[in-house]
Write an enzyme that holds these catalytic residues in place. Sequence first.
Site, PDB file in Angstrom:
ATOM      1  N   CYS A 166       0.836  -1.197   0.000  1.00  0.00           N
ATOM      2  CA  CYS A 166       0.000   0.000   0.000  1.00  0.00           C
ATOM      3  C   CYS A 166       0.873   1.250   0.000  1.00  0.00           C
ATOM      4  CB  CYS A 166      -0.901  -0.004   1.227  1.00  0.00           C
ATOM      5  SG  CYS A 166      -1.877   1.495   1.422  1.00  0.00           S
ATOM      6  N   ASP A 197      21.802   0.665 -15.280  1.00  0.00           N
ATOM      7  CA  ASP A 197      21.570  -0.523 -14.459  1.00  0.00           C
ATOM      8  C   ASP A 197      20.691  -1.495 -15.237  1.00  0.00           C
ATOM      9  OD1 ASP A 197      20.704  -2.406 -12.612  1.00  0.00           O
ATOM     10  OD2 ASP A 197      20.423  -0.963 -10.995  1.00  0.00           O
ATOM     11  N   CYS A 240       0.173   3.291   3.511  1.00  0.00           N
ATOM     12  CA  CYS A 240       0.636   2.883   4.840  1.00  0.00           C
ATOM     13  C   CYS A 240       1.704   1.795   4.819  1.00  0.00           C
ATOM     14  CB  CYS A 240      -0.549   2.397   5.674  1.00  0.00           C
ATOM     15  SG  CYS A 240      -1.180   0.765   5.203  1.00  0.00           S
TER      16      CYS A 240
END
Length: 412
Positions: free
Chosen positions: A201, A338, A204
Amino acid sequence: MAGNTEPLPPRAKLAVTAGRAAAAVSRVAGRGSGSVIGGKVSLRLDPDLLARLARHLDVILVSATNGKTTTTRLIAEALRASGPVVSNALGANMPAGITSALAGGSDARYGVIEVDEKYLAGVARDTTPKAIALLNLSRDQLDRAAETRMLAEKWREGLAGSKATVIANADDPLIVWAASSSPNVVWVAAGQEWKDDAWSCPSCGGVLQRPGDDWGCADCGFRRPRPTWALNGDYVLDPQGSAWPIHLQLPGRANKANAATSAAVAATFGVPPQVALERMYAVQAVAGRYDVVTFMDRQLRLLLAKNPAGWLETFSLIDPPPTPVILSVNARGADGTDTSWLWDVDYTRLAGHPIMVIGDRKLDLAVRLEVAGLDFRVCENADEAVRMAPPGRIEVIANYTAFQDLRRRVGN
């Protein structure tokens, strides 16, 4: 109202003239379109030039990790039904390239602008857009771009004070998190094939649950918003529930999703979905992508794939085995140096295809294909790869600078 073209002040006029001259010199020298160097010269002479050039336009910004160049083209075509458009159609999407593009659009009503993800907030601040289209966020150029959650946070902060209508993909949690700070959001169910950057998420840090096409966080309640526009197979569903057919010359599900978002953008400027979608059919290729060219008496289709999300979508476009495939990967500055992202791509989807590998980082790619258990040949260049390819049209998949190398070699 856009279209009221008040004269530029003398300094701005000088900056535009100098930028055009620098671009012309660059073209004569064979160093490309000159849009970037022209814009840099212009901005050096007048740092406020981008804002000045955007003042008379209804500006639409388009940003994403994948699909922004194509979506910019589709939106531009749709809006031409309503007035003249200026756009950075070749994909020069940082402030210098954007400035060059707008400098050529004094008679335009709309400015349809592709923006590099890192520069979205700054360009939005300078151009005061009427609409911003946000498609997806996924890992890309790992040495240059911020981690995707950090990038979403920058977008969220940068868009919080914007008065623009944000047209955003409801199926990408990172996009929803970024757009949710905006007071006026139009949600589009455009889909999300690549999900590996959005399992946690963004609000959170909890684990996202993904039942079917839905998603949500059990910890904080952050969840997929209800879309008002949707891609449904070969149709776009509008807010009234009407289904409008998508007819594109561009292949694949991803481009239908781009068309759905583009139709939603066009509708915010009063262009009906039917008109917008009909106009999108005119787009045959985008900066060489999807072009079929003849090279060494063979037909080659050129496909661009810059990151894992892009490769996943591209694999769904190619003809079935035993169609030969040439893969080319570089790791120059514009690609990101990269190449660890190669390990995130499911190359087993190429099983059964004869595979030829070229590019600056062909050995990196060869190791990845070896681990995937695929048969392939490492070739020195495109000419050798085409000679080694079995009969039939060849699918050529390349990342950014490798794609440009191939276009120059095959005369596209």
